[in-house]
Scaffold this motif. Structure first.
Motif, PDB file in Angstrom:
ATOM      1  N   GLY A  93     -30.897  -7.227 -29.494  1.00 22.35           N
ATOM      2  CA  GLY A  93     -31.271  -6.935 -28.116  1.00 22.35           C
ATOM      3  C   GLY A  93     -32.563  -6.145 -28.095  1.00 22.35           C
ATOM      4  O   GLY A  93     -32.781  -5.299 -28.964  1.00 22.35           O
ATOM      5  N   VAL A  94     -33.435  -6.450 -27.130  1.00 19.36           N
ATOM      6  CA  VAL A  94     -34.741  -5.793 -27.061  1.00 19.36           C
ATOM      7  C   VAL A  94     -34.943  -5.197 -25.670  1.00 19.36           C
ATOM      8  O   VAL A  94     -34.702  -5.863 -24.659  1.00 19.36           O
ATOM      9  CB  VAL A  94     -35.893  -6.768 -27.371  1.00 19.36           C
ATOM     10  N   VAL A  95     -35.376  -3.940 -25.632  1.00 19.49           N
ATOM     11  CA  VAL A  95     -35.790  -3.297 -24.387  1.00 19.49           C
ATOM     12  C   VAL A  95     -37.290  -3.058 -24.496  1.00 19.49           C
ATOM     13  O   VAL A  95     -37.742  -2.239 -25.300  1.00 19.49           O
ATOM     14  CB  VAL A  95     -35.065  -1.960 -24.153  1.00 19.49           C
ATOM     15  N   GLY A 131     -19.620  -4.753 -15.181  1.00 19.83           N
ATOM     16  CA  GLY A 131     -19.094  -3.650 -15.990  1.00 19.83           C
ATOM     17  C   GLY A 131     -20.203  -2.810 -16.602  1.00 19.83           C
ATOM     18  O   GLY A 131     -20.118  -1.572 -16.620  1.00 19.83           O
ATOM     19  N   TRP A 132     -21.266  -3.475 -17.082  1.00 20.19           N
ATOM     20  CA  TRP A 132     -22.388  -2.737 -17.665  1.00 20.19           C
ATOM     21  C   TRP A 132     -23.131  -1.929 -16.604  1.00 20.19           C
ATOM     22  O   TRP A 132     -23.527  -0.784 -16.844  1.00 20.19           O
ATOM     23  CB  TRP A 132     -23.339  -3.704 -18.375  1.00 20.19           C
ATOM     24  N   LEU A 133     -23.334  -2.513 -15.439  1.00 20.63           N
ATOM     25  CA  LEU A 133     -23.999  -1.772 -14.366  1.00 20.63           C
ATOM     26  C   LEU A 133     -23.170  -0.562 -13.940  1.00 20.63           C
ATOM     27  O   LEU A 133     -23.717   0.494 -13.613  1.00 20.63           O
ATOM     28  CB  LEU A 133     -24.269  -2.686 -13.171  1.00 20.63           C
ATOM     29  N   GLU A 134     -21.866  -0.714 -13.951  1.00 18.46           N
ATOM     30  CA  GLU A 134     -20.986   0.410 -13.625  1.00 18.46           C
ATOM     31  C   GLU A 134     -21.172   1.531 -14.639  1.00 18.46           C
ATOM     32  O   GLU A 134     -21.268   2.713 -14.272  1.00 18.46           O
ATOM     33  CB  GLU A 134     -19.529  -0.068 -13.616  1.00 18.46           C
ATOM     34  N   ARG A 135     -21.226   1.171 -15.915  1.00 18.75           N
ATOM     35  CA  ARG A 135     -21.405   2.166 -16.969  1.00 18.75           C
ATOM     36  C   ARG A 135     -22.752   2.862 -16.846  1.00 18.75           C
ATOM     37  O   ARG A 135     -22.888   4.041 -17.197  1.00 18.75           O
ATOM     38  CB  ARG A 135     -21.292   1.512 -18.348  1.00 18.75           C
ATOM     39  N   MET A 136     -23.754   2.149 -16.348  1.00 23.17           N
ATOM     40  CA  MET A 136     -25.089   2.714 -16.192  1.00 23.17           C
ATOM     41  C   MET A 136     -25.260   3.459 -14.867  1.00 23.17           C
ATOM     42  O   MET A 136     -26.337   3.970 -14.575  1.00 23.17           O
ATOM     43  CB  MET A 136     -26.154   1.600 -16.279  1.00 23.17           C
ATOM     44  N   ARG A 156     -32.677   1.349 -16.833  1.00 23.31           N
ATOM     45  CA  ARG A 156     -31.246   1.242 -17.146  1.00 23.31           C
ATOM     46  C   ARG A 156     -30.752  -0.197 -17.028  1.00 23.31           C
ATOM     47  O   ARG A 156     -29.882  -0.615 -17.796  1.00 23.31           O
ATOM     48  CB  ARG A 156     -30.456   2.174 -16.223  1.00 23.31           C
ATOM     49  N   VAL A 157     -31.316  -0.964 -16.103  1.00 27.82           N
ATOM     50  CA  VAL A 157     -30.961  -2.389 -16.028  1.00 27.82           C
ATOM     51  C   VAL A 157     -31.417  -3.093 -17.303  1.00 27.82           C
ATOM     52  O   VAL A 157     -30.691  -3.931 -17.858  1.00 27.82           O
ATOM     53  CB  VAL A 157     -31.596  -3.052 -14.786  1.00 27.82           C
ATOM     54  N   ALA A 158     -32.615  -2.756 -17.789  1.00 31.42           N
ATOM     55  CA  ALA A 158     -33.123  -3.376 -19.014  1.00 31.42           C
ATOM     56  C   ALA A 158     -32.232  -3.044 -20.204  1.00 31.42           C
ATOM     57  O   ALA A 158     -31.955  -3.906 -21.058  1.00 31.42           O
ATOM     58  CB  ALA A 158     -34.557  -2.918 -19.275  1.00 31.42           C
ATOM     59  N   VAL A 159     -31.772  -1.794 -20.284  1.00 31.76           N
ATOM     60  CA  VAL A 159     -30.863  -1.414 -21.370  1.00 31.76           C
ATOM     61  C   VAL A 159     -29.540  -2.157 -21.233  1.00 31.76           C
ATOM     62  O   VAL A 159     -28.991  -2.666 -22.217  1.00 31.76           O
ATOM     63  CB  VAL A 159     -30.635   0.111 -21.374  1.00 31.76           C
ATOM     64  N   ALA A 160     -29.012  -2.245 -20.004  1.00 33.95           N
ATOM     65  CA  ALA A 160     -27.755  -2.964 -19.778  1.00 33.95           C
ATOM     66  C   ALA A 160     -27.901  -4.431 -20.156  1.00 33.95           C
ATOM     67  O   ALA A 160     -27.000  -5.024 -20.755  1.00 33.95           O
ATOM     68  CB  ALA A 160     -27.337  -2.834 -18.305  1.00 33.95           C
ATOM     69  N   ARG A 161     -29.042  -5.045 -19.819  1.00 30.46           N
ATOM     70  CA  ARG A 161     -29.262  -6.458 -20.164  1.00 30.46           C
ATOM     71  C   ARG A 161     -29.262  -6.645 -21.676  1.00 30.46           C
ATOM     72  O   ARG A 161     -28.717  -7.630 -22.198  1.00 30.46           O
ATOM     73  CB  ARG A 161     -30.583  -6.945 -19.569  1.00 30.46           C
ATOM     74  N   ALA A 162     -29.883  -5.695 -22.406  1.00 28.73           N
ATOM     75  CA  ALA A 162     -29.917  -5.804 -23.866  1.00 28.73           C
ATOM     76  C   ALA A 162     -28.528  -5.600 -24.467  1.00 28.73           C
ATOM     77  O   ALA A 162     -28.135  -6.301 -25.413  1.00 28.73           O
ATOM     78  CB  ALA A 162     -30.899  -4.784 -24.432  1.00 28.73           C
TER      79      ALA A 162
END
Length: 364
Positions: A93-95, A131-136, A156-162
């Protein structure tokens, strides 16, 4: 065995869980530049790559991602060779520094993109993304497109996407560089928490020493395509071995020959230290340890005294940083009031003193 040592054991051949984590020898030839670095990291490690512009940090990150081919060496992740694996097929995964979110997709669908590419249905991918957006802490922004997100939210969306692809290697290229100072402080703390929960390997490229110190377990300093120093942040900060690292952690650094408590520099005067050593050594001390006088001090307790000249002044946090030349080139920090009282200006002659107890000598 500590958690760190346990993770390191996973990289030792023959140990339980051998071959887990990252084992890379990255050799990349690009014209006259050659990158040649070895990186190992166990699951749970966060490694920061530091170095001046052009040192090879981004080249190393792109080689790990498969965006730059290796000229030689190897790249193994959890025991699997990746040299010939296409970038999109790697468990990586890349940010990116500018996040590169899809502008036409919502935050939810940006995060769901990875799982969709892995074969999950649209509903399954969106459920995972939610679920990832909730965690972020971004559940309320699931329907927002990137242009409606703040810099911190987009990061944070970029980190969640990775993370949504559950990578075995997470690469972060200057992830906080696009944020303002206030947002950076908040997002840095959040990113540290997410990286602490990440069970695979994370590699971070940054120019900011504070980002590296806060986010990483281990620092790898690269200059001219080679590793010049690596270790725990506290060790690097206390024992810099190049001028770049010394400037990065805010220390004056010199190299010389020690004979007891005296270190004689190759080009310059001697420095008295509290450590008693012999042979090649480094000597370091912070700019705050330097006291300046316009006239030669009498009866001063400092055993180190040099005649210098102010070559430049600049604001450094809430201090004034004076760059000095002369018998010993150095940097000194002092308050605005002290600088005014001394009438400091470029060209001004000063005397600089440093107590031996404020120096730190260690083998070169």
């Amino acid at each position: 065995m500590t958690d760190t040592n346990a993770r390191r054991a996973a990289l030792v051949p023959g140990s339980e869980g051998a071959a887990q984590g990252l084992d890379a020898h990255l050799v990349v030839d690009r014209g006259t530049f050659r990158l040649d670095v070895r990186l190992t990291a166990a699951p749970g490690d966060v490694v920061a790559l530091l170095g001046p512009n052009g040192a090879g940090k981004t080249t190393a990150l792109r080689a790990l991602a498969g965006l730059v081919p290796l000229s030689d060496g190897h790249l193994r992740l959890d025991g699997t060779a990746l040299e010939r694996t296409a970038p999109e097929a790697r468990p990586v995964g890349v940010v990116f520094q500018d996040y590169l979110l899809f502008p036409h997709l919502t935050a939810l669908d940006n995060v769901a993109f990875g799982p969709r590419c892995q074969g999950f249905s649209k509903a399954e991918a969106r459920e995972q993304a939610a679920g990832w957006l909730e965690r972020m802490g971004l559940a309320a922004h699931a329907g927002a497109k990137p242009r409606r997100l703040s810099g911190g939210q987009a990061q944070r969306v970029a980190v969640a996407r990775a993370l949504a692809t559950r990578p075995r290697l997470l690469l972060l290229d200057e992830p906080l560089a696009a944020l303002d100072a206030r947002t950076r402080l908040e997002v840095r703390a959040q990113l540290r928490r997410h990286l602490a929960e990440f069970e695979a390997v994370a590699v971070l490229v940054t120019h900011d020493p504070l980002d590296a110190m806060v986010l990483a377990d281990r620092l790898v300093v690269i200059e001219d395509g080679r590793i010049v120093q690596e270790g725990a942040p506290a060790d690097i900060a206390r024992h810099p071995r190049t001028d770049y690292i010394a400037q990065l952690v805010g220390l004056n650094l010199y190299r010389g020959e020690a004979d007891g408590h005296t270190v004689r520099l190759a080009a310059g005067p001697a420095i008295t230290t509290t450590e008693e050593l012999s042979g090649p050594v480094f000597v370091a001390f912070p700019p705050l340890a330097v006291t300046l006088f316009r006239d030669r001090p009498t009866g001063a307790s400092a055993r180190n005294l040099w005649r210098c000249e102010v070559s430049g002044l600049e604001t450094h946090g809430d201090q004034i940083r004076a760059d000095l030349t002369g018998e010993l080139p150095l940097a000194a920090d002092l308050t605005t009031a002290a600088a005014a009282e001394l009438e400091l200006a470029p060209g001004a002659a000063v005397w600089a003193t440093v107590k031996a107890t404020q120096t730190h000598a260690y083998p070169a």
